[in-house]
Design a protein around this motif. Structure first.
Motif, PDB file in Angstrom:
ATOM      1  N   SER A  72       0.827  -1.209   0.000  1.00 16.28           N
ATOM      2  CA  SER A  72       0.000   0.000   0.000  1.00 16.28           C
ATOM      3  C   SER A  72       0.860   1.256   0.000  1.00 16.28           C
ATOM      4  O   SER A  72       0.439   2.324  -0.452  1.00 16.28           O
ATOM      5  CB  SER A  72      -0.924   0.012   1.220  1.00 16.28           C
ATOM      6  N   ALA A  73       2.068   1.140   0.526  1.00 18.29           N
ATOM      7  CA  ALA A  73       3.013   2.260   0.526  1.00 18.29           C
ATOM      8  C   ALA A  73       3.991   2.058  -0.631  1.00 18.29           C
ATOM      9  O   ALA A  73       5.169   1.801  -0.448  1.00 18.29           O
ATOM     10  CB  ALA A  73       3.756   2.346   1.852  1.00 18.29           C
ATOM     11  N   TYR A  74       3.456   2.150  -1.849  1.00 15.22           N
ATOM     12  CA  TYR A  74       4.263   1.862  -3.047  1.00 15.22           C
ATOM     13  C   TYR A  74       5.448   2.829  -3.124  1.00 15.22           C
ATOM     14  O   TYR A  74       5.260   4.052  -3.161  1.00 15.22           O
ATOM     15  CB  TYR A  74       3.385   2.000  -4.283  1.00 15.22           C
ATOM     16  N   PRO A  75       6.667   2.332  -3.113  1.00 16.06           N
ATOM     17  CA  PRO A  75       7.834   3.223  -2.974  1.00 16.06           C
ATOM     18  C   PRO A  75       8.389   3.758  -4.285  1.00 16.06           C
ATOM     19  O   PRO A  75       9.465   4.322  -4.312  1.00 16.06           O
ATOM     20  CB  PRO A  75       8.857   2.296  -2.316  1.00 16.06           C
ATOM     21  N   ALA A  76       7.681   3.593  -5.383  1.00 17.04           N
ATOM     22  CA  ALA A  76       8.223   4.033  -6.674  1.00 17.04           C
ATOM     23  C   ALA A  76       8.405   5.545  -6.707  1.00 17.04           C
ATOM     24  O   ALA A  76       7.574   6.311  -6.213  1.00 17.04           O
ATOM     25  CB  ALA A  76       7.301   3.606  -7.810  1.00 17.04           C
ATOM     26  N   GLU A  77       9.510   5.980  -7.310  1.00 20.83           N
ATOM     27  CA  GLU A  77       9.798   7.404  -7.447  1.00 20.83           C
ATOM     28  C   GLU A  77       8.906   7.995  -8.538  1.00 20.83           C
ATOM     29  O   GLU A  77       8.741   7.423  -9.608  1.00 20.83           O
ATOM     30  CB  GLU A  77      11.263   7.596  -7.814  1.00 20.83           C
ATOM     31  N   VAL A  78       8.326   9.160  -8.272  1.00 20.67           N
ATOM     32  CA  VAL A  78       7.503   9.856  -9.254  1.00 20.67           C
ATOM     33  C   VAL A  78       8.417  10.743 -10.093  1.00 20.67           C
ATOM     34  O   VAL A  78       9.126  11.598  -9.565  1.00 20.67           O
ATOM     35  CB  VAL A  78       6.410  10.692  -8.574  1.00 20.67           C
ATOM     36  N   ASP A  79       8.413  10.520 -11.425  1.00 20.53           N
ATOM     37  CA  ASP A  79       9.318  11.266 -12.288  1.00 20.53           C
ATOM     38  C   ASP A  79       8.967  12.743 -12.372  1.00 20.53           C
ATOM     39  O   ASP A  79       9.831  13.606 -12.335  1.00 20.53           O
ATOM     40  CB  ASP A  79       9.325  10.664 -13.694  1.00 20.53           C
ATOM     41  N   LEU A  80       7.674  13.054 -12.518  1.00 19.72           N
ATOM     42  CA  LEU A  80       7.234  14.440 -12.655  1.00 19.72           C
ATOM     43  C   LEU A  80       6.210  14.780 -11.585  1.00 19.72           C
ATOM     44  O   LEU A  80       5.317  13.981 -11.307  1.00 19.72           O
ATOM     45  CB  LEU A  80       6.613  14.679 -14.032  1.00 19.72           C
ATOM     46  N   PRO A  81       6.312  15.972 -10.988  1.00 21.74           N
ATOM     47  CA  PRO A  81       5.303  16.385  -9.995  1.00 21.74           C
ATOM     48  C   PRO A  81       3.937  16.542 -10.647  1.00 21.74           C
ATOM     49  O   PRO A  81       3.819  16.629 -11.872  1.00 21.74           O
ATOM     50  CB  PRO A  81       5.836  17.742  -9.507  1.00 21.74           C
ATOM     51  N   PHE A 138      21.531  10.682 -15.515  1.00 22.93           N
ATOM     52  CA  PHE A 138      20.115  10.717 -15.154  1.00 22.93           C
ATOM     53  C   PHE A 138      19.732   9.636 -14.149  1.00 22.93           C
ATOM     54  O   PHE A 138      18.661   9.714 -13.544  1.00 22.93           O
ATOM     55  CB  PHE A 138      19.242  10.493 -16.397  1.00 22.93           C
ATOM     56  N   ASP A 139      20.561   8.592 -13.985  1.00 20.47           N
ATOM     57  CA  ASP A 139      20.150   7.370 -13.309  1.00 20.47           C
ATOM     58  C   ASP A 139      18.864   6.857 -13.957  1.00 20.47           C
ATOM     59  O   ASP A 139      17.893   6.485 -13.311  1.00 20.47           O
ATOM     60  CB  ASP A 139      19.938   7.616 -11.810  1.00 20.47           C
ATOM     61  N   PHE A 140      18.903   6.848 -15.299  1.00 19.70           N
ATOM     62  CA  PHE A 140      17.722   6.549 -16.105  1.00 19.70           C
ATOM     63  C   PHE A 140      18.230   6.036 -17.450  1.00 19.70           C
ATOM     64  O   PHE A 140      18.966   6.735 -18.146  1.00 19.70           O
ATOM     65  CB  PHE A 140      16.903   7.842 -16.283  1.00 19.70           C
ATOM     66  N   ASN A 141      17.869   4.823 -17.810  1.00 13.81           N
ATOM     67  CA  ASN A 141      18.438   4.186 -18.987  1.00 13.81           C
ATOM     68  C   ASN A 141      17.870   4.781 -20.285  1.00 13.81           C
ATOM     69  O   ASN A 141      16.690   4.643 -20.575  1.00 13.81           O
ATOM     70  CB  ASN A 141      18.150   2.681 -18.955  1.00 13.81           C
ATOM     71  N   GLY A 163      14.357  11.603 -19.257  1.00  9.74           N
ATOM     72  CA  GLY A 163      15.508  11.765 -18.369  1.00  9.74           C
ATOM     73  C   GLY A 163      15.759  13.230 -18.061  1.00  9.74           C
ATOM     74  O   GLY A 163      15.959  13.613 -16.890  1.00  9.74           O
ATOM     75  N   TYR A 164      15.753  14.068 -19.093  1.00  9.98           N
ATOM     76  CA  TYR A 164      15.933  15.509 -18.877  1.00  9.98           C
ATOM     77  C   TYR A 164      14.782  16.087 -18.065  1.00  9.98           C
ATOM     78  O   TYR A 164      15.006  16.918 -17.169  1.00  9.98           O
ATOM     79  CB  TYR A 164      16.038  16.232 -20.218  1.00  9.98           C
ATOM     80  N   ALA A 165      13.560  15.670 -18.364  1.00 15.75           N
ATOM     81  CA  ALA A 165      12.396  16.190 -17.635  1.00 15.75           C
ATOM     82  C   ALA A 165      12.466  15.814 -16.159  1.00 15.75           C
ATOM     83  O   ALA A 165      12.217  16.649 -15.268  1.00 15.75           O
ATOM     84  CB  ALA A 165      11.113  15.652 -18.267  1.00 15.75           C
ATOM     85  N   LYS A 166      12.782  14.567 -15.882  1.00 11.57           N
ATOM     86  CA  LYS A 166      12.839  14.080 -14.496  1.00 11.57           C
ATOM     87  C   LYS A 166      13.863  14.865 -13.678  1.00 11.57           C
ATOM     88  O   LYS A 166      13.584  15.315 -12.556  1.00 11.57           O
ATOM     89  CB  LYS A 166      13.200  12.594 -14.502  1.00 11.57           C
ATOM     90  N   GLU A 167      15.059  15.036 -14.257  1.00 14.61           N
ATOM     91  CA  GLU A 167      16.122  15.703 -13.505  1.00 14.61           C
ATOM     92  C   GLU A 167      15.888  17.206 -13.402  1.00 14.61           C
ATOM     93  O   GLU A 167      16.259  17.827 -12.402  1.00 14.61           O
ATOM     94  CB  GLU A 167      17.465  15.412 -14.163  1.00 14.61           C
ATOM     95  N   ALA A 168      15.281  17.805 -14.423  1.00 17.34           N
ATOM     96  CA  ALA A 168      14.969  19.229 -14.350  1.00 17.34           C
ATOM     97  C   ALA A 168      13.906  19.486 -13.286  1.00 17.34           C
ATOM     98  O   ALA A 168      14.019  20.419 -12.472  1.00 17.34           O
ATOM     99  CB  ALA A 168      14.498  19.734 -15.715  1.00 17.34           C
ATOM    100  N   ALA A 169      12.849  18.664 -13.281  1.00 18.87           N
ATOM    101  CA  ALA A 169      11.775  18.825 -12.296  1.00 18.87           C
ATOM    102  C   ALA A 169      12.295  18.617 -10.881  1.00 18.87           C
ATOM    103  O   ALA A 169      11.865  19.301  -9.940  1.00 18.87           O
ATOM    104  CB  ALA A 169      10.636  17.850 -12.602  1.00 18.87           C
ATOM    105  N   LYS A 170      13.218  17.682 -10.716  1.00 16.12           N
ATOM    106  CA  LYS A 170      13.796  17.416  -9.403  1.00 16.12           C
ATOM    107  C   LYS A 170      14.518  18.648  -8.855  1.00 16.12           C
ATOM    108  O   LYS A 170      14.604  18.855  -7.637  1.00 16.12           O
ATOM    109  CB  LYS A 170      14.768  16.240  -9.510  1.00 16.12           C
ATOM    110  N   ILE A 213       7.270  22.089 -15.424  1.00 15.42           N
ATOM    111  CA  ILE A 213       6.959  21.610 -16.765  1.00 15.42           C
ATOM    112  C   ILE A 213       5.446  21.606 -16.917  1.00 15.42           C
ATOM    113  O   ILE A 213       4.739  20.886 -16.202  1.00 15.42           O
ATOM    114  CB  ILE A 213       7.545  20.207 -17.002  1.00 15.42           C
ATOM    115  N   HIS A 214       4.957  22.427 -17.847  1.00 15.24           N
ATOM    116  CA  HIS A 214       3.516  22.604 -18.019  1.00 15.24           C
ATOM    117  C   HIS A 214       3.091  22.033 -19.372  1.00 15.24           C
ATOM    118  O   HIS A 214       3.364  22.632 -20.425  1.00 15.24           O
ATOM    119  CB  HIS A 214       3.148  24.080 -17.932  1.00 15.24           C
ATOM    120  N   GLN A 215       2.420  20.880 -19.330  1.00 17.99           N
ATOM    121  CA  GLN A 215       1.897  20.284 -20.544  1.00 17.99           C
ATOM    122  C   GLN A 215       0.521  20.889 -20.864  1.00 17.99           C
ATOM    123  O   GLN A 215      -0.114  21.519 -20.019  1.00 17.99           O
ATOM    124  CB  GLN A 215       1.783  18.776 -20.370  1.00 17.99           C
ATOM    125  N   MET A 216       0.077  20.686 -22.103  1.00 23.33           N
ATOM    126  CA  MET A 216      -1.201  21.236 -22.576  1.00 23.33           C
ATOM    127  C   MET A 216      -1.249  22.747 -22.367  1.00 23.33           C
ATOM    128  O   MET A 216      -2.289  23.324 -22.036  1.00 23.33           O
ATOM    129  CB  MET A 216      -2.382  20.554 -21.869  1.00 23.33           C
TER     130      MET A 216
END
Length: 413
Positions: A12-21, A104-107, A186-193, A198-201
């Motif tokens: 229930s406490a899924y520990p996955a990292e969220v790439d974008l806020p 990026f720590d992202f393949n 990769g660029y989006a994840k690290e920039a947001a961090k 990042i504003h879509q739409m």
């Protein structure tokens, strides 16, 4: 299934990292507004935040993240260009690509496979010899191959296609591929961090110019003031520049490609022929990608056409005849913004504090890291152009100092 993996998936406490806020409202002011959420725009934002501490940055994307030309290319990376300026610029980009997964720590699935460009005439052989020497002199790994070496490198290649026998080849060892969407994410994840928004739409509807200076960007979600702005909108570059009040030496053409269903591995290098207007590569999943020249007419559209499909398949089969039995899975198109000298435009515009990242034609993806890094350096310095991109400034067209890369594409346009 391992018990630990099952426990991880059902937790229930899924520990996955969220790439974008999660999406948020636009702020009334940003230090930098980047128009275009493709690879280039995201790279500029990342390097601004990482190397220059500029984090009050908004990246505006009218659709979904990296859904424009970044999602519509064939993911080729190379530096075997014609001019010293081009070779130095793209060689630095290749160097940066090699380290992005670790950074990026992202393949990003970077795969160095080499690119073989075929020469069918004596004049092409002479041009390739000069090109190889320019590449070697400025840091690229490129050499000439004869027919026997080509046969050993690509045994399945037809060396006598369409009455155009292969005389020699330009072998670019640094040729590679990477997942285009993985690079953008990769660029989006690290920039947001690092605090970049990042504003879509969110589309840029108009630009507010006051006393020759950019002061705000009008979007479909409201007007935001800015210290400076960057346009990185690929095929729509000339349209956005018109909103800023100036004209770019750019004409936009559709560029199409297609891919087959997966087959067993038979091709490791990327193989291209400008005489046949075709290049072929096989992905890590076994799909065979065909690409070629731009459509011969200006158009702001990403539709596919039967004419291009027929001609491109015909040339691909001439190179690899057994592919006649392969089943086509998908066809797509992007929009290329071509300049008169086939080189990009990077740097200042006629509007103060409004920067250009445009004119990439068919080679935008392969320049993503170095363009982002150089543009970020220029913005952070208040407009001082780095030496590496000095030759690509807009004013070169007024000074007649073009960087002629015509013929350096994988398939001539």
């Amino acid at each position: 299934m391992p018990f630990a993996l099952l426990k991880y998936g059902l937790s229930s406490a899924y520990p996955a990292e969220v790439d974008l806020p999660a999406p948020k409202d636009l702020k009334p002011h940003y230090d930098v507004v980047i128009i275009g959420g493709g690879g280039h725009g995201l790279a500029i934002a990342y390097y601004l935040a990482k190397y220059h501490g500029i984090t009050n940055v908004a990246v505006l994307e009218k659709g979904y993240l990296a859904g424009g030309n970044t999602a519509r290319n064939t993911a080729v990376i190379r530096s075997n260009y014609l001019t010293s300026e081009g070779v130095k610029f793209y060689s630095e980009s290749v160097r940066l690509f090699r380290n992005l997964s670790g950074e990026f720590d992202f393949n990003i699935m970077y795969s160095e496979r080499g690119q073989l460009t075929l020469a069918h005439t004596d004049s092409t052989v002479r041009a390739f010899r000069q090109r190889a020497e320019v590449n070697k002199h400025f840091g690229g790994r490129t050499e000439m191959l004869d027919r026997q070496q080509i046969k050993e490198l690509v045994p399945t290649l037809n060396l006598d296609p369409a009455n155009l026998p292969v005389l020699a080849g330009l072998w670019h060892i640094d040729g590679a591929t990477a997942r285009h969407d993985a690079v953008a994410w990769g660029y989006a994840k690290e920039a947001a961090k690092r605090g970049v928004e990042i504003h879509q739409m969110t589309s840029a509807e108009d630009l507010v110019i006051t006393d020759g200076r950019i002061t705000a960007v009008k979007t479909n979600r409201g007007t935001i003031r800015c210290g400076c702005a960057v346009q990185a909108v690929a095929g729509h570059s000339s349209l956005l520049a018109a909103k800023a009040g100036f004209r770019l030496p750019v004409v936009s053409y559709p560029l199409q490609a297609m891919v087959t269903q997966p087959v067993k591995p038979f091709l490791d290098p990327l193989v291209s022929s400008s005489a046949l207007h075709c290049y072929v590569q096989q992905t890590s999943r076994g799909e065979v990608v065909f690409g070629g020249g731009s459509d011969p007419y200006p158009l702001y559209s990403t539709r596919s056409t039967l004419d291009l499909k027929e001609s491109l398949i015909a040339h691909g089969i001439e190179m690899f005849p057994f592919l006649a039995k392969a089943r086509l899975m998908r066809q797509w198109a992007g929009i290329t913004d071509m300049t008169p000298d086939y080189s990009p435009i990077m740097g200042e515009s006629p509007v103060q504090n409004y920067y250009l990242d445009a004119g990439w034609g068919t080679w935008g993806f392969k320049a993503t890291p170095i363009c982002g890094k150089a543009m970020a350096e220029m913005i952070a310095s208040g407009g001082k152009t780095p030496a590496l991109i000095e030759p690509f400034r807009l004013e070169r067209f007024a000074r007649f100092t073009q960087v002629n890369e015509m013929g350096a594409t994988a398939a001539s346009h």
